[in-house]
Motif scaffolding. Sequence first.
Motif, PDB file in Angstrom:
ATOM      1  N   SER A  38       0.838  -1.193   0.000  1.00  0.00           N
ATOM      2  CA  SER A  38       0.000   0.000   0.000  1.00  0.00           C
ATOM      3  C   SER A  38       0.876   1.247   0.000  1.00  0.00           C
ATOM      4  O   SER A  38       1.838   1.349   0.757  1.00  0.00           O
ATOM      5  CB  SER A  38      -0.949   0.012   1.187  1.00  0.00           C
ATOM      6  OG  SER A  38      -1.905   1.042   0.969  1.00  0.00           O
ATOM      7  N   ARG A  39       0.511   2.164  -0.870  1.00  0.00           N
ATOM      8  CA  ARG A  39       1.283   3.395  -1.061  1.00  0.00           C
ATOM      9  C   ARG A  39       0.347   4.570  -0.872  1.00  0.00           C
ATOM     10  O   ARG A  39      -0.668   4.691  -1.586  1.00  0.00           O
ATOM     11  CB  ARG A  39       1.865   3.400  -2.484  1.00  0.00           C
ATOM     12  CG  ARG A  39       2.556   4.704  -2.879  1.00  0.00           C
ATOM     13  CD  ARG A  39       3.930   4.815  -2.238  1.00  0.00           C
ATOM     14  NE  ARG A  39       4.597   6.069  -2.598  1.00  0.00           N
ATOM     15  CZ  ARG A  39       4.635   7.140  -1.788  1.00  0.00           C
ATOM     16  NH1 ARG A  39       4.023   7.149  -0.626  1.00  0.00           N
ATOM     17  NH2 ARG A  39       5.303   8.217  -2.163  1.00  0.00           N
ATOM     18  N   ASN A  40       0.642   5.391   0.114  1.00  0.00           N
ATOM     19  CA  ASN A  40      -0.249   6.511   0.452  1.00  0.00           C
ATOM     20  C   ASN A  40       0.559   7.782   0.642  1.00  0.00           C
ATOM     21  O   ASN A  40       1.631   7.759   1.245  1.00  0.00           O
ATOM     22  CB  ASN A  40      -1.015   6.172   1.730  1.00  0.00           C
ATOM     23  CG  ASN A  40      -1.885   4.944   1.525  1.00  0.00           C
ATOM     24  OD1 ASN A  40      -2.869   4.997   0.800  1.00  0.00           O
ATOM     25  ND2 ASN A  40      -1.485   3.822   2.104  1.00  0.00           N
ATOM     26  N   GLN A  85       1.924  -1.422 -10.108  1.00  0.00           N
ATOM     27  CA  GLN A  85       3.325  -1.264  -9.751  1.00  0.00           C
ATOM     28  C   GLN A  85       3.580   0.202  -9.440  1.00  0.00           C
ATOM     29  O   GLN A  85       3.260   1.078 -10.238  1.00  0.00           O
ATOM     30  CB  GLN A  85       4.229  -1.720 -10.893  1.00  0.00           C
ATOM     31  CG  GLN A  85       5.702  -1.617 -10.549  1.00  0.00           C
ATOM     32  CD  GLN A  85       6.560  -2.436 -11.498  1.00  0.00           C
ATOM     33  OE1 GLN A  85       6.817  -2.007 -12.627  1.00  0.00           O
ATOM     34  NE2 GLN A  85       6.974  -3.611 -11.075  1.00  0.00           N
ATOM     35  N   CYS A  86       4.132   0.442  -8.255  1.00  0.00           N
ATOM     36  CA  CYS A  86       4.494   1.815  -7.892  1.00  0.00           C
ATOM     37  C   CYS A  86       5.781   2.175  -8.606  1.00  0.00           C
ATOM     38  O   CYS A  86       6.661   1.334  -8.781  1.00  0.00           O
ATOM     39  CB  CYS A  86       4.682   1.929  -6.384  1.00  0.00           C
ATOM     40  SG  CYS A  86       5.025   3.638  -5.899  1.00  0.00           S
ATOM     41  N   ASP A  87       5.912   3.434  -8.989  1.00  0.00           N
ATOM     42  CA  ASP A  87       7.134   3.835  -9.680  1.00  0.00           C
ATOM     43  C   ASP A  87       8.349   3.888  -8.761  1.00  0.00           C
ATOM     44  O   ASP A  87       9.466   3.977  -9.211  1.00  0.00           O
ATOM     45  CB  ASP A  87       6.941   5.165 -10.392  1.00  0.00           C
ATOM     46  CG  ASP A  87       7.218   4.980 -11.867  1.00  0.00           C
ATOM     47  OD1 ASP A  87       6.831   3.925 -12.402  1.00  0.00           O
ATOM     48  OD2 ASP A  87       7.852   5.865 -12.461  1.00  0.00           O
ATOM     49  N   GLY A  88       8.089   3.823  -7.444  1.00  0.00           N
ATOM     50  CA  GLY A  88       9.206   3.744  -6.502  1.00  0.00           C
ATOM     51  C   GLY A  88       9.654   2.312  -6.262  1.00  0.00           C
ATOM     52  O   GLY A  88      10.642   2.076  -5.547  1.00  0.00           O
ATOM     53  N   GLY A 196       1.280   2.990 -10.794  1.00  0.00           N
ATOM     54  CA  GLY A 196       0.253   2.887  -9.770  1.00  0.00           C
ATOM     55  C   GLY A 196      -0.378   4.218  -9.406  1.00  0.00           C
ATOM     56  O   GLY A 196      -1.561   4.295  -9.063  1.00  0.00           O
ATOM     57  N   ALA A 197       0.406   5.296  -9.503  1.00  0.00           N
ATOM     58  CA  ALA A 197      -0.066   6.619  -9.087  1.00  0.00           C
ATOM     59  C   ALA A 197      -1.310   7.081  -9.845  1.00  0.00           C
ATOM     60  O   ALA A 197      -2.061   7.924  -9.347  1.00  0.00           O
ATOM     61  CB  ALA A 197       1.046   7.652  -9.248  1.00  0.00           C
ATOM     62  N   ARG A 198      -1.541   6.545 -11.040  1.00  0.00           N
ATOM     63  CA  ARG A 198      -2.722   6.976 -11.792  1.00  0.00           C
ATOM     64  C   ARG A 198      -3.989   6.235 -11.361  1.00  0.00           C
ATOM     65  O   ARG A 198      -5.092   6.610 -11.770  1.00  0.00           O
ATOM     66  CB  ARG A 198      -2.506   6.801 -13.300  1.00  0.00           C
ATOM     67  CG  ARG A 198      -1.262   7.500 -13.824  1.00  0.00           C
ATOM     68  CD  ARG A 198      -1.242   9.011 -13.593  1.00  0.00           C
ATOM     69  NE  ARG A 198       0.008   9.577 -14.085  1.00  0.00           N
ATOM     70  CZ  ARG A 198       0.852  10.308 -13.358  1.00  0.00           C
ATOM     71  NH1 ARG A 198       0.572  10.613 -12.099  1.00  0.00           N
ATOM     72  NH2 ARG A 198       1.980  10.752 -13.886  1.00  0.00           N
ATOM     73  N   THR A 221       5.499  15.454  -8.882  1.00  0.00           N
ATOM     74  CA  THR A 221       6.093  14.161  -8.501  1.00  0.00           C
ATOM     75  C   THR A 221       5.803  13.188  -9.629  1.00  0.00           C
ATOM     76  O   THR A 221       5.072  13.504 -10.566  1.00  0.00           O
ATOM     77  CB  THR A 221       5.538  13.604  -7.172  1.00  0.00           C
ATOM     78  OG1 THR A 221       4.147  13.415  -7.321  1.00  0.00           O
ATOM     79  CG2 THR A 221       5.795  14.543  -6.011  1.00  0.00           C
ATOM     80  N   TYR A 222       6.377  11.993  -9.507  1.00  0.00           N
ATOM     81  CA  TYR A 222       6.278  11.009 -10.587  1.00  0.00           C
ATOM     82  C   TYR A 222       6.760  11.601 -11.908  1.00  0.00           C
ATOM     83  O   TYR A 222       6.149  11.424 -12.958  1.00  0.00           O
ATOM     84  CB  TYR A 222       4.867  10.409 -10.670  1.00  0.00           C
ATOM     85  CG  TYR A 222       4.558   9.669  -9.405  1.00  0.00           C
ATOM     86  CD1 TYR A 222       5.172   8.451  -9.138  1.00  0.00           C
ATOM     87  CD2 TYR A 222       3.741  10.217  -8.420  1.00  0.00           C
ATOM     88  CE1 TYR A 222       4.957   7.801  -7.942  1.00  0.00           C
ATOM     89  CE2 TYR A 222       3.527   9.559  -7.218  1.00  0.00           C
ATOM     90  CZ  TYR A 222       4.135   8.357  -6.990  1.00  0.00           C
ATOM     91  OH  TYR A 222       3.933   7.714  -5.801  1.00  0.00           O
ATOM     92  N   ARG A 223       7.863  12.369 -11.805  1.00  0.00           N
ATOM     93  CA  ARG A 223       8.520  12.930 -12.987  1.00  0.00           C
ATOM     94  C   ARG A 223       9.950  12.397 -13.012  1.00  0.00           C
ATOM     95  O   ARG A 223      10.602  12.271 -11.975  1.00  0.00           O
ATOM     96  CB  ARG A 223       8.602  14.468 -12.939  1.00  0.00           C
ATOM     97  CG  ARG A 223       7.343  15.178 -12.499  1.00  0.00           C
ATOM     98  CD  ARG A 223       6.298  15.373 -13.517  1.00  0.00           C
ATOM     99  NE  ARG A 223       6.671  16.008 -14.755  1.00  0.00           N
ATOM    100  CZ  ARG A 223       5.756  16.343 -15.688  1.00  0.00           C
ATOM    101  NH1 ARG A 223       4.469  16.128 -15.492  1.00  0.00           N
ATOM    102  NH2 ARG A 223       6.139  16.894 -16.816  1.00  0.00           N
TER     103      ARG A 223
HETATM  104 MO   LIG Z   1       3.204   4.763  -6.589  1.00  0.00          MO
END
Ligand SMILES: [Mo]
Length: 362
Positions: A38-40, A85-88, A196-198, A221-223
Motif C-alpha cells: 500500500s502506497r499513500n 506497480q508503484c514507480d518507486g 500505480g499513481a494513476r 512528482t512522478y517525474r
Molecule cells: Mo506509486
Amino acid sequence: MWGKRDDMIVHTFEPYNAEPPRGALARRDITTVDTFYSRNHAPVPSIQTAGWAPRVDGMVERLATFSLEDLRSRFPQYTEVATLQCDGNRRVGPIEVADIPGEAPWGPGATATARWTGVRLADVLREVGVDPDATDVAFVGADVSIDPDVGEQFGGSIPVRKASEREVLLAWSMNDEPLSAVHGAPVRVVVPGYIGARSVKWLERITVQDRPSENFFQQSTYRLYPPEVDPTEMGPGDGIALGLVAVNSEVLSPDDGAEVAVGPVEVTGYAFAGGDRTVVRVDVSVDEGVTWHQAELAEQISQWSWRHWRTTVDTVAGPNTVLARAWDSSAALQPESPAHVWNPKGYADNSWARIRVHARVP
Ligand SMILES: [Mo]
Ligand SMILES: Nc1nc2c(c(=O)[nH]1)N[C@H]1C(S)=C(S)[C@@H](COP(=O)(O)O)O[C@H]1N2
C-alpha cells in the motif's frame, strides 16, 4: 495494521506505506489483499459510502454524479486481473548507487496483482458525453496531503484515449471482497499498464479536460529528471511525466542473502511489462551475465498482469549471484544496472534483478 500481514516492511506508518517481503509474492498469480503493498501520500480518509457520489465534470455534455448504487445499477460490471506497480518499486537499487534523500527505499514488493471488479470508465464517459477536443481525464481522491508544501488532494490524469479503453475500471472490489479503506473504498480507479499513481483511490472527482492534470502528484512528482539536476529546483511540469510502465522483473525466491544447499536451486520471480505489452521471455544468469538461460514462464493470466517464472540454477560452494532480465512483446529488454537508470527521485528502476545466495556444502 490496515488488515496487512505481520511481516510487512513498513516504510512509514502515517501515511501508511508498506510492502511484503519478496518471498510472500512468490508463485501466486493473485496477491492476497493482506499481502498487497500500500502506497499513500496522505492519511487514509474516512468516507461514508452513503452520501458519497463522485462527480464528473469538465468537457462533458452533462455534468453528473454517481453514487456507488448508481454505478452498480446503471452500468455493466466487469472484472479485470491487473498488476499495480508503484514507480518507486525497487528504488533500493538506485539508492545504493547514490543517495536519494526523502524517498523511501522500496524493495521489489511495491508490485502486486489483484482481481478488480467495477464498471468501465469508458461506459461512464459515454454516459456523460465527452467533448471531442478533450485530451485528458483527471482524477482527484478524497485524501489531503499533510505536507505543507503540497496541501492538496491526491490526483493525476491519463489520456482520454486510455480512459476510453475497456480495461480502465472504477472498481469497488478487490479479489471479490469490497475494497478496503487503505485500498481506496468506496471506489478507486484502476489503470492497468500505467504507474500505480494513476490508479487514484477514494475517487471524488473525474474531470474531462484539454491538458494533463495540474495536480501536484502529476506535475511535480512522478517525474523523471535528468541525473545532473537538483530535484528541489525543479518546478511543475519539469522532467518527463511517468505513465506507461517499462518492462521489469525480480527474483522472489530464494530471498536475497539466503543460505542454500550447494548444487541445484530453484529460483522464482515475477516479470511485468506495462502499457499493452506482455512479458515474452526471462533470462537467468549465475555468471554475471556471461551466459544466460531461459526461465520457464507461467501462463499470462491476463494481458494486464505480471507473469511468474521459475528455473533451476546450479550453485557453487560459497557466494553466488543470480541475475534475471525480462523481455517484453516490443522486444524491449531491462537495462543492466541501477546506475544506468539512476534519476534524482529514484523512479522506474527496471534494471536486471540481482540477488546473492550463499551455498553451503552439507
Ligand atoms: Mo506509486
Ligand atoms: N487518492 C490516492 N490515490 C492513490 C495514492 C494516494 O496516495 N492517494 N497513491 C497512488 C500510488 S503512488 C500507488 S502506487 C497506488 C497504490 O495503491 P495501493 O495502496 O492500493 O496498493 O495508489 C495510487 N493512488
